[in-house]
Write a protein that holds these residues in place. Structure first.
Motif, mmCIF file in Angstrom:
data_model
loop_
_atom_site.group_PDB
_atom_site.id
_atom_site.type_symbol
_atom_site.label_atom_id
_atom_site.label_comp_id
_atom_site.label_asym_id
_atom_site.label_seq_id
_atom_site.Cartn_x
_atom_site.Cartn_y
_atom_site.Cartn_z
ATOM 1 N N LEU A 219 -11.628 -13.162 27.140
ATOM 2 C CA LEU A 219 -10.529 -12.203 27.254
ATOM 3 C C LEU A 219 -10.712 -11.264 28.439
ATOM 4 O O LEU A 219 -9.734 -10.756 28.994
ATOM 5 N N LYS A 220 -11.960 -11.028 28.827
ATOM 6 C CA LYS A 220 -12.227 -10.142 29.956
ATOM 7 C C LYS A 220 -11.862 -10.772 31.301
ATOM 8 O O LYS A 220 -11.919 -10.116 32.337
ATOM 9 N N LEU A 239 -6.255 -10.070 16.817
ATOM 10 C CA LEU A 239 -6.570 -9.037 17.808
ATOM 11 C C LEU A 239 -5.336 -8.239 18.201
ATOM 12 O O LEU A 239 -5.412 -7.031 18.453
ATOM 13 N N GLU A 240 -4.174 -8.911 18.225
ATOM 14 C CA GLU A 240 -2.921 -8.204 18.504
ATOM 15 C C GLU A 240 -2.622 -7.204 17.401
ATOM 16 O O GLU A 240 -2.234 -6.058 17.664
ATOM 17 N N SER A 244 -6.469 -4.628 19.610
ATOM 18 C CA SER A 244 -7.624 -4.852 20.483
ATOM 19 C C SER A 244 -7.241 -5.490 21.807
ATOM 20 O O SER A 244 -8.044 -5.524 22.730
ATOM 21 N N ILE A 245 -6.027 -6.050 21.858
ATOM 22 C CA ILE A 245 -5.532 -6.612 23.119
ATOM 23 C C ILE A 245 -4.078 -6.211 23.305
ATOM 24 O O ILE A 245 -3.371 -5.911 22.341
ATOM 25 N N ILE A 246 -3.636 -6.179 24.552
ATOM 26 C CA ILE A 246 -2.225 -5.983 24.856
ATOM 27 C C ILE A 246 -1.800 -7.095 25.807
ATOM 28 O O ILE A 246 -2.621 -7.678 26.517
ATOM 29 N N THR A 255 -8.521 -4.202 25.050
ATOM 30 C CA THR A 255 -8.620 -2.738 25.017
ATOM 31 C C THR A 255 -10.011 -2.289 24.563
ATOM 32 O O THR A 255 -10.274 -1.104 24.455
ATOM 33 N N PHE A 256 -10.890 -3.253 24.267
ATOM 34 C CA PHE A 256 -12.251 -2.907 23.833
ATOM 35 C C PHE A 256 -13.208 -2.858 25.003
ATOM 36 O O PHE A 256 -12.918 -3.337 26.075
#
Length: 256
Positions: A219-220, A239-240, A244-246, A255-256
């Motif tokens: 994801l990064k 995660l959505e 934790s993610i957008i 977002t982590f």
């Protein structure tokens, strides 16, 4: 197989009267773990559904068992999000009866992986008074009570009353002024407490170590949403929900 509980459950000493009998199906060892009770309306709004999911999932990730009443609405969301192996369902009827029938599959999963409890013999159907005792057992088992949605005349308010009389803390989530009037009024009186940040609240019970894994590393790299879904469909959805993610311009940003 339905059996009697053959040992004393110290949490139930907070009830007005310890149950004469308790029957179970499943893993009774869950009674020895830390437990949190989560209940609420049978018709929660979408916001309450999401918050119930995040809270229950978060407790399960911290190895804390979620206790609820197997009803539709908040109860079933709490059980599902905690996963059957991390949940205890207390019902108001004999354990041979799958009630409500709409939750039959969920109840069967909890029987196989989690724990079903009842103070009623086989064949006994749910009655008004049996729901009241069910609520008292649910509240007694948890360290605290969380109510994510309750209307002004909701039966859930009896659970809050039990918790307060037992000296337990009761928490709710903030709502718009015209929603969850039952909890809003109790908040106004200072009888229950609000949860402003899910993660901070969960960590006040137990924090979890976030480990760098394959998904986190992926994801990064800010992958395309379609590519991420094809590789990790269910995880991306979770995660959505957690925030934790957008997704921006078709790309995933953690977002982590």
């Amino acid at each position: 197989m339905k059996d009697k509980i053959d040992f004393h459950i110290k949490e139930l000493d907070s009830m007005k009267k310890y149950p004469n009998e308790l029957f179970y199906i499943g893993n009774k060892k869950l009674l020895n773990k830390r437990k949190i009770s989560i209940v609420g309306s049978r018709k929660p709004n979408l916001y309450s559904q999401k918050m119930t999911h995040l809270l229950s999932q978060g407790f399960a990730q911290r190895n804390i068992v979620v206790v609820s009443g197997a009803a539709i609405g908040v109860d079933s969301i709490a059980h599902k999000a905690a996963t059957p192996q991390n949940t205890i369902a207390v019902v108001a009827n004999g354990l041979d009866i799958k009630y409500p029938t709409i939750n039959k599959k969920l109840i069967e999963e909890i029987e196989q992986k989690g724990l079903m409890l009842s103070s009623y013999k086989e064949g006994e159907k749910a009655r008004n008074y049996s729901f009241v005792q069910r609520n008292e057992i649910v509240v007694s088992l948890g360290e605290v009570l969380i109510v994510t949605y309750a209307d002004e005349k909701s039966g859930t308010l009896t659970s809050i009353d039990y918790a307060l009389k037992m000296g337990k803390k009761v928490y709710t989530i903030p709502h718009r002024l015209d929603e969850s009037i039952g909890t809003q009024k109790l908040l106004e009186k200072g009888l229950i407490e609000p949860i402003y940040c899910i993660e901070t609240f969960l960590n006040s019970f137990c924090s979890i170590e976030k480990k760098e894994d394959e998904l986190s590393s992926y994801l990064k790299t800010f992958p395309r949403y379609e590519d991420a879904i094809s590789k990790y469909a269910s995880k991306i959805f979770e995660l959505e929900l957690e925030g934790s993610i957008i997704v921006e311009n078709g790309l995933i940003k953690p977002t982590f």
